[in-house]
Design an enzyme around this catalytic site. Structure first.
Site, PDB file in Angstrom:
ATOM      1  CG  HIS A 153      -1.869  -1.360   1.481  1.00 23.47           C
ATOM      2  ND1 HIS A 153      -2.904  -1.396   0.952  1.00 23.47           N
ATOM      3  CD2 HIS A 153      -1.267  -2.450   2.057  1.00 23.47           C
ATOM      4  CE1 HIS A 153      -3.286  -2.576   1.272  1.00 23.47           C
ATOM      5  NE2 HIS A 153      -2.426  -3.406   2.056  1.00 23.47           N
ATOM      6  CB  SER A 274      11.755  23.727 -13.616  1.00 25.36           C
ATOM      7  OG  SER A 274      10.727  25.181 -13.785  1.00 25.36           O
ATOM      8  CE  LYS A 280      10.137  20.212  -9.264  1.00 27.40           C
ATOM      9  NZ  LYS A 280       9.018  20.478 -10.031  1.00 27.40           N
ATOM     10  CD  GLU A 287       7.812  13.184 -14.487  1.00 27.40           C
ATOM     11  OE1 GLU A 287       6.879  13.805 -13.903  1.00 27.40           O
ATOM     12  OE2 GLU A 287       8.798  13.954 -14.748  1.00 27.40           O
TER      13      GLU A 287
END
Ligand code: ARG
Length: 459
Positions: A153, A274, A280, A287
């Site tokens: 979980h 970024s 960032k 991704e």
């Protein structure tokens, strides 16, 4: 000029011409179309439809077209790679080119070409999977002592080793590899010699041509041979499963590299920054792997939908089998390569992993087992261990803050040996079952993985 022009009085509508054409994408089958054609020429000569001289002229012509390639040859008037090749052959050797299409149809031709193409890609993707397996094994071997929280979980559950974690992916991707091997049995069945649907008016044992092309056998029924694409559904499903597994791995790496976890550091070559936030460092490669899974699933669903309730035998709908397949193949090839690069270059933050394991009360199950060993039924032991966790959470403490006295407040069964239960290495070693995370069992898994790699590499 279309190959069927004689039958028609009107010229094809311009829009219809481009709508109907597959050349913009089936040009990828150029080499397979030449290969299949050469085999067909050999067959025609073997039954004396072609003389020896005609055979060598045709083969010479086909080879010379292959050498010249398609650059500058793609013209809109050609419907597909098969009609283009016929036209190129005519330019190359004249009217004799017209004999090539004796005893064959584009229906058995395209099915043969495409099976050859998919077989090559199946093989190439298997090679890539083999490399990825080697990467997982290498990282597994190097991190046998690194302990991290195993999750269920996505909550800390029980301590595991990073090696054990990598091996879970090794054995998962190994099944993908096996599935591709199995798929090959059904891809490598030749439709050549089936004609349009009913067979051809010439004796054709088909097996010799099949073997010449590298097939393992033939499809026994001509109508099934020209119209079936289940080998492709299977292949695309295999690619979808690979993406499902890659997306899972990508997601893990995205989570582990997040600063809240900080278990791993992504190599900068596979991250991006970024345009506004200088702080960032985004895991874009991972991704994208996760994101591109959608299009591979989509291509599979599109193919299944195209094939649903298609009447026997060939229908032009089948032309739709190609673009999605090409797209899935390219996507999987890119994703496999990048997943391997990401994995090979991660920095493992063993300290952070260890700390997270300590902080997450991951010893709780073992403390319950400790009490079971002292004679308490598991349910009661579970209750005692749960109360200790509740106490630690409430007081913002971890197990090592507790004294023997504290433990005894929860159960008189606790003795000084309870502290062994808190040691993560001991907990790992306590796992006794086959396939567990214990150092010994992981060594066995590594051994099995090494043996498997040897077998795969020798194939
Ligand atoms: N471009 C076609 C395809 O990919 C080739 C077969 C055409 N056959 C036909 N009967 N029109 O399916």
């Amino acid at each position: 000029m279309a190959v069927w022009d004689a039958r028609f009085s009107k010229k094809i509508d311009k829009k219809m011409e481009s709508f109907n054409a597959s050349l913009p994408f089936d040009r990828k089958l150029f080499e397979q179309d030449i290969k299949t054609s050469i085999t067909h020429v050999n067959y025609l000569a073997s039954i004396n439809v072609l003389t020896k001289q005609e055979k060598s002229q045709l083969i010479h012509g086909l080879n010379s077209i292959k050498q010249k390639g398609l650059k500058g040859k793609i013209k809109t008037e050609h419907e597909d790679i098969h009609s283009l090749l016929e036209a190129l052959l005519k330019d190359e050797i004249g009217a004799l080119a017209g004999k090539l299409h004796t005893a064959r149809s584009r229906n058995d031709l395209v099915a043969t070409d495409f099976r050859l193409f998919i077989s090559e890609k199946n093989h190439a993707i298997k090679k890539q999977l083999t490399r990825l397996l080697a990467n997982f094994l290498e990282v597994a071997k190097a991190n046998q002592k690194v302990i991290l929280p195993g999750f269920t979980h996505l909550q800390g559950a029980q301590p595991i080793t990073f090696s054990f974690y990598c091996l879970s992916y090794f054995f998962m991707f190994l099944r993908d590899h096996e599935r591709l091997t199995d798929n090959q049995k059904r891809i490598l069945l030749s439709p050549l010699g089936s004609g349009a649907l009913a067979g051809i008016n010439y004796p054709h044992p088909r097996k010799p041509s099949a073997l010449e092309l590298g097939f393992k056998g033939i499809l026994p029924n001509a109508m099934d041979a020209v119209s079936s694409r289940d080998f492709l559904v299977e292949f695309q499903a295999n690619l979808a499963i690979i993406m499902m597994h890659l997306s899972k791995f990508a997601e893990d790496m995205i989570i582990y590299s997040n600063k809240q976890f900080d278990f791993i550091e992504m190599d900068e070559r596979y991250a991006t920054g970024s345009s506004i936030m200088p702080n960032k460092k985004n895991p874009d490669a991972l991704e994208l792997i996760r994101g591109k899974t959608g299009r591979v699933y989509g291509n599979l669903m599109a193919l299944l939908t195209t094939l649903k309730a298609l009447p026997m035998a060939y229908n032009k709908d089948l032309q739709e089998d190609k673009e999605g397949s090409f797209d899935s193949i390219e996507t999987v090839e890119n994703c496999l390569e990048l997943a391997g690069s990401c994995l090979k270059t991660i920095t493992i933050n063993a300290k952070k992993m260890h700390l997270a394991t300590e902080k997450g009360f991951l010893q709780a199950t073992d403390i319950a087992d400790y009490l079971v060993n002292k004679g308490l039924p598991f349910r009661e032991a579970h209750g005692v261990s749960g109360k200790i966790v509740k106490h630690l959470v409430k007081n913002e403490k971890i197990y090592s803050d507790l004294s023997l006295e504290d433990f005894k407040n929860f159960s008189s069964l606790f003795e000084s040996d309870v502290f062994q239960c808190l040691d993560l290495n001991t907990l790992i070693e306590n796992k006794k079952s086959h396939g567990s995370t214990s150092f010994r069992e992981v060594k066995k898994q590594i051994h099995l993985a090494e043996k498997t790699m040897k077998r795969i590499l020798a194939d």
